[in-house]
Design an enzyme around this catalytic site. Structure first.
Site, short mmCIF file in Angstrom:
data_model
loop_
_atom_site.label_atom_id
_atom_site.label_comp_id
_atom_site.label_asym_id
_atom_site.label_seq_id
_atom_site.Cartn_x
_atom_site.Cartn_y
_atom_site.Cartn_z
CB THR A 196 67.62 -63.98 87.02
OG1 THR A 196 66.68 -63.18 87.69
CG2 THR A 196 68.17 -64.68 88.27
CB THR A 231 61.31 -59.96 86.81
OG1 THR A 231 62.59 -60.90 87.03
CG2 THR A 231 60.44 -60.30 86.12
CG HIS A 278 54.14 -48.47 76.90
ND1 HIS A 278 54.80 -47.33 76.51
CD2 HIS A 278 54.80 -48.83 77.99
CE1 HIS A 278 55.75 -47.05 77.24
NE2 HIS A 278 55.66 -47.75 78.26
N PRO A 330 52.98 -43.84 83.52
CG PRO A 330 53.39 -45.63 84.95
CD PRO A 330 52.77 -44.95 83.70
CG ASP A 349 42.88 -49.45 71.70
OD1 ASP A 349 44.03 -49.26 72.06
OD2 ASP A 349 42.26 -48.27 71.62
C1 HEM Z 1 55.28 -48.58 87.48
C2 HEM Z 1 55.35 -47.90 86.82
C3 HEM Z 1 56.41 -47.94 85.36
C4 HEM Z 1 57.30 -47.26 85.06
C5 HEM Z 1 57.88 -45.86 85.74
C6 HEM Z 1 58.06 -47.93 83.75
C7 HEM Z 1 58.89 -47.28 83.39
C8 HEM Z 1 60.10 -47.92 82.20
C9 HEM Z 1 61.02 -47.34 81.70
C10 HEM Z 1 61.53 -45.98 81.94
C11 HEM Z 1 61.58 -48.48 80.94
C12 HEM Z 1 62.89 -48.30 80.17
C13 HEM Z 1 62.69 -47.61 78.80
C14 HEM Z 1 64.18 -47.51 78.31
O1 HEM Z 1 64.88 -46.79 78.74
O2 HEM Z 1 64.22 -48.04 77.10
C15 HEM Z 1 60.96 -49.92 81.17
C16 HEM Z 1 60.98 -50.82 80.67
C17 HEM Z 1 60.23 -51.96 80.71
N1 HEM Z 1 59.09 -51.96 81.37
FE1 HEM Z 1 58.34 -50.77 82.72
N2 HEM Z 1 57.57 -49.03 83.89
C18 HEM Z 1 56.46 -49.08 84.66
C19 HEM Z 1 55.55 -50.28 84.64
C20 HEM Z 1 55.70 -51.45 83.93
C21 HEM Z 1 54.86 -52.29 83.89
C22 HEM Z 1 53.23 -52.45 84.58
C23 HEM Z 1 55.15 -53.32 82.95
C24 HEM Z 1 54.30 -54.41 82.59
C25 HEM Z 1 53.65 -55.35 83.08
C26 HEM Z 1 56.42 -52.87 82.37
C27 HEM Z 1 57.26 -53.74 81.71
C28 HEM Z 1 58.38 -53.08 81.30
C29 HEM Z 1 59.53 -54.25 80.53
C30 HEM Z 1 59.12 -55.58 80.03
C31 HEM Z 1 60.50 -53.30 80.07
C32 HEM Z 1 61.55 -53.71 79.37
C33 HEM Z 1 61.46 -53.34 77.68
C34 HEM Z 1 62.49 -54.27 76.84
O3 HEM Z 1 63.86 -54.36 77.42
O4 HEM Z 1 62.40 -53.80 75.73
N3 HEM Z 1 56.73 -51.79 82.90
N4 HEM Z 1 59.86 -49.43 82.00
#
Ligand code: HEM
Ligand SMILES: *[C@@H]1O[C@H](CO)[C@@H](O)[C@H](O)[C@H]1NC(C)=O
Ligand SMILES: *[C@@H]1O[C@H](CO)[C@@H](O)[C@H](O)[C@H]1NC(C)=O
Ligand SMILES: CC(=O)N[C@H]1CO[C@H](CO)[C@@H](O)[C@@H]1O
Length: 350
Positions: free
Chosen positions: A255, A205, A79, A174, A87
């Site tokens: 996992t 993961t 983010h 996204p 930054d």
């Molecule tokens: C490809 C498009 C992506 C979409 C649409 C997306 C969307 C989301 C959404 C909706 C959540 C859950 C938010 C919530 O309901 O609390 C999430 C969690 C997460 N995303 Fe993504 N994400 C994307 C790419 C990425 C990328 C590129 C990374 C890091 C390299 C990432 C890392 C994470 C992680 C680690 C979580 C878990 C956060 C937590 O447990 O606190 N995501 N993502």
């Protein structure tokens, strides 16, 4: 204090053995890509030689208490980098903070706090030399390693931004409801390719989601790309949370806390949580690579490391642009709508 030098020695020993363990126990990926002007593989060698050991020690300690912080750091890094470059703008608090934008509402406070705790430790060790943007990058890499993922070197020398990203830029993140062509376009807009999309999505993961992020895949709008038994379980779970902001669901059902390639197994079993996840195994543009990552964890780690190093260099501030923040949550000089470090009496902390 006679014991202070021995305490330092013990700390240094702890840091170097933690570093050694981290390197020995994980796959190391060497990324041989050219790096952008102003970043370097040895940026703090003279100004703060202990930076990597100090960051790693703090991340290891924090994750020992709460492994969920790993996912928190990894998501904060994404983010931060995606909207306007790495930054540390996502760390700024205040009335126009990125944290107030809808996609950011769930950035974990404990991970945000850890980044500033590390900043404080580094300022005590070296003075205000290391940027919050570099701390975020290093801490994220160490969180990947500590969760079982690959070790990779990251180039350093980022400087901290002077203002949060606009809501238009934050809006380029996204959404989980995106289909694969839209995801590819969103990534391409930020100079990230399809391989980056498939590998970086593998960050799911680890970590958690809330029901409002995947309610588009539950009745009455359920789609048949989800395993029906999985859908029933999620539907029952989310029925207890009408606003979708309280109940949590792990992103990788196999996992949930380990950084491995089981996320791609989930997709094959139609148990990807978001439409944006599940699409990767169903769409012809991404199916081959997602399948390959499910069969070969080394191939996933290799591309993930490459893509992280690439993302870590998007639109970075270097040289004398930006600043080295004295507090990761506030910029040093007064800016519209943001508190300054001086306002909070924190300048002395440097
Ligand atoms: C490809 C498009 C992506 C979409 C649409 C997306 C969307 C989301 C959404 C909706 C959540 C859950 C938010 C919530 O309901 O609390 C999430 C969690 C997460 N995303 Fe993504 N994400 C994307 C790419 C990425 C990328 C590129 C990374 C890091 C390299 C990432 C890392 C994470 C992680 C680690 C979580 C878990 C956060 C937590 O447990 O606190 N995501 N993502
Ligand atoms: C990609 O960029 C174009 C041009 O700025 C914009 O119109 C489009 O909405 C962007 N697509 C996505 C998915 O972000
Ligand atoms: C749902 O959100 C509304 C508005 O924010 C709030 O008033 C209500 O208490 C919430 N309901 C539950 C069950 O959390
Ligand atoms: C709109 C909204 O709910 N914003 C929240 C985003 O996250 C910050 C920090 O965690 C909260 O203070 C906001 O209320």
């Amino acid at each position: 204090m006679a014991s202070s030098s021995s305490r330092v020695a013990v700390l240094l020993l702890a840091i170097s053995s933690a570093a050694l363990c981290a390197v020995l126990s994980s796959a190391t990926v060497t990324v041989n890509e050219p790096i952008v002007d102003g970043l370097s593989w040895s940026f703090y060698d003279a100004s703060c030689p202990s930076v990597e050991g100090i960051v790693r020690w703090h991340v290891t300690e924090a994750l020992r208490r709460d492994i969920g912080i790993a996912a928190g750091l990894i998501r904060i890094f994404f983010h931060d980098c995606f909207p306007q470059g790495c930054d540390a703008s996502v760390l700024l608090s205040g009335s126009n903070s990125e944290q107030l934008e809808i996609p950011n509402v769930t950035l974990r406070p404990a991970a945000l706090k850890l980044i500033d705790d590390i900043r404080s430790a580094l300022h005590h060790a070296c003075g205000p030399k290391v940027s919050c943007a570099d701390i975020t990058t290093l801490a994220t890499r160490d969180a990947v390693v500590a969760s079982g993922g690959p070790y990779f070197d990251v180039p350093l020398g980022r400087r901290d931004g002077l203002a949060p990203a606009s809501s238009n830029l934050v809006g380029t993140l996204p959404a989980p409801s995106f289909d694969v062509p839209t995801l590819i376009e969103a990534f391409k807009n930020r100079s990230l390719d399809t391989a980056d999309l498939v590998a970086l999505s593998g960050a799911h993961t680890v970590g958690l989601s809330h029901c409002n992020s995947f309610s588009d895949r539950l009745p009455p709008t359920a789609d048949d790309t989800m395993d029906p038994a999985f859908r029933e379980k999620l539907t029952a779970k989310c029925a207890k949370d009408p606003n979708g902001t309280v109940v949590t669901q792990v992103l990788d059902v196999r996992t949930p806390d380990a950084f491995d390639n089981k996320y791609y197994f989930d997709l094959i079993a139609k148990q990807g949580l978001f439409k944006s996840d599940q699409g990767l195994i169903d769409h012809p543009a991404t199916k081959r690579m997602a399948t390959r990552f499910s069969l070969n964890q080394g191939a996933f780690f290799d591309q993930f490391a490459r893509s992280m190093v690439k993302m870590s260099q998007m639109d970075v501030l270097t040289g004398n642009k930006g600043e080295i923040r004295l507090n990761c949550a506030v910029r040093n000089a007064r800016a519209s709508g943001l508190q300054t470090a001086a306002d909070e009496g924190l300048a002395a902390d440097a």
